[in-house]
Design a protein around this motif. Structure first.
Motif, PDB file in Angstrom:
ATOM      1  N   VAL A  86      -4.981   2.305  -1.597  1.00 21.91           N
ATOM      2  CA  VAL A  86      -4.247   2.774  -2.771  1.00 21.91           C
ATOM      3  C   VAL A  86      -4.058   4.285  -2.640  1.00 21.91           C
ATOM      4  O   VAL A  86      -4.986   5.004  -2.273  1.00 21.91           O
ATOM      5  N   ASN A  87      -2.842   4.751  -2.959  1.00 19.22           N
ATOM      6  CA  ASN A  87      -2.579   6.189  -2.861  1.00 19.22           C
ATOM      7  C   ASN A  87      -2.776   6.878  -4.208  1.00 19.22           C
ATOM      8  O   ASN A  87      -3.120   6.238  -5.217  1.00 19.22           O
ATOM      9  N   GLU A  88      -2.527   8.190  -4.242  1.00 19.97           N
ATOM     10  CA  GLU A  88      -2.742   8.989  -5.453  1.00 19.97           C
ATOM     11  C   GLU A  88      -1.768   8.639  -6.579  1.00 19.97           C
ATOM     12  O   GLU A  88      -1.998   8.979  -7.732  1.00 19.97           O
ATOM     13  N   ASP A  89      -0.691   7.912  -6.251  1.00 24.86           N
ATOM     14  CA  ASP A  89       0.263   7.458  -7.266  1.00 24.86           C
ATOM     15  C   ASP A  89      -0.046   6.045  -7.767  1.00 24.86           C
ATOM     16  O   ASP A  89       0.806   5.419  -8.408  1.00 24.86           O
ATOM     17  N   ASN A  90      -1.228   5.552  -7.465  1.00 20.91           N
ATOM     18  CA  ASN A  90      -1.639   4.192  -7.832  1.00 20.91           C
ATOM     19  C   ASN A  90      -0.701   3.134  -7.279  1.00 20.91           C
ATOM     20  O   ASN A  90      -0.328   2.188  -7.970  1.00 20.91           O
ATOM     21  N   GLN A  91      -0.322   3.311  -6.032  1.00 24.34           N
ATOM     22  CA  GLN A  91       0.461   2.316  -5.318  1.00 24.34           C
ATOM     23  C   GLN A  91      -0.402   1.749  -4.200  1.00 24.34           C
ATOM     24  O   GLN A  91      -1.219   2.457  -3.604  1.00 24.34           O
ATOM     25  N   ALA A  92      -0.207   0.467  -3.919  1.00 27.16           N
ATOM     26  CA  ALA A  92      -0.961  -0.223  -2.868  1.00 27.16           C
ATOM     27  C   ALA A  92      -0.123  -0.299  -1.603  1.00 27.16           C
ATOM     28  O   ALA A  92       1.091  -0.534  -1.662  1.00 27.16           O
ATOM     29  N   LEU A  93      -0.785  -0.132  -0.472  1.00 26.14           N
ATOM     30  CA  LEU A  93      -0.116  -0.239   0.820  1.00 26.14           C
ATOM     31  C   LEU A  93      -0.075  -1.709   1.235  1.00 26.14           C
ATOM     32  O   LEU A  93      -1.118  -2.355   1.356  1.00 26.14           O
TER      33      LEU A  93
END
Length: 181
Positions: A52-59
């Motif tokens: 999960v990135n800092e924008d609350n998105q999952a890879l």
């Protein structure tokens, strides 16, 4: 919880391959019954990582998996090397498959794949605050595409068929539980 155990009195290898071994065990049940050929399946232990990135998105990795016979949403994952610890394998797989690294790791649990036949242990992780440090360098047979998706889309994908393998689904679901707090 019962602490009842079965007793193994004989074991033989019925099939051996670099990725799977089938062992037939003669087991004695506590009630006296004997099962002469209980199959235990040994596969290599593996890791799966929800990133999960800092924008609350999952890879998400999306590509064909031969056991499914179709394309599916996936997470980073792979087999442990001989003597490798699960966290080290998760970190290696993230770097190899995506070029990302992180110092923010949370174990989500380790589970036997099949409670009756074994089939290996999956070790599941959540990682965040990733940074791109290299180009991907993976040697998987299957090609895949990567992209970032919102956590709400990830939740939807768990129910609509985009995720086709239980190991990926459980990694995503456990990660979403932790992220929800």
């Amino acid at each position: 919880m019962s602490d009842e155990q079965w007793s193994v009195t004989h074991s033989e290898i019925a099939f051996q391959h670099p990725y799977v071994t089938v062992e037939l065990q003669e087991v004695h049940l506590p009630d006296g019954r004997v099962i002469p050929d209980w199959p235990i399946i040994h596969t290599r232990d593996y890791v799966n990582v929800l990133t999960v990135n800092e924008d609350n998105q999952a890879l998400i990795l999306e590509g064909y998996k031969h056991g499914l016979g179709r394309s599916s949403w996936q997470v980073v994952g792979g087999y442990l090397e001989v003597g490798e610890e699960p966290l080290a394998a998760a970190q290696r797989e993230l770097l190899e498959e995506t070029g990302y690294a992180s110092d923010d790791w949370q174990p989500l649990g380790s589970f036997v794949v099949d409670a009756n036949r074994r089939a290996g242990v999956g070790h599941f992780f959540l990682t965040g605050r990733v940074r791109l440090v290299a180009a991907p360098n993976y040697d998987d047979l299957e090609a895949f595409q990567t992209r970032w998706v919102s956590l709400s889309e990830l939740r939807e994908a768990l129910g609509d068929g985009r995720v086709g393998a239980i190991s990926y689904a459980i990694t995503m679901a456990l990660g979403l539980l932790v992220l929800r707090g």
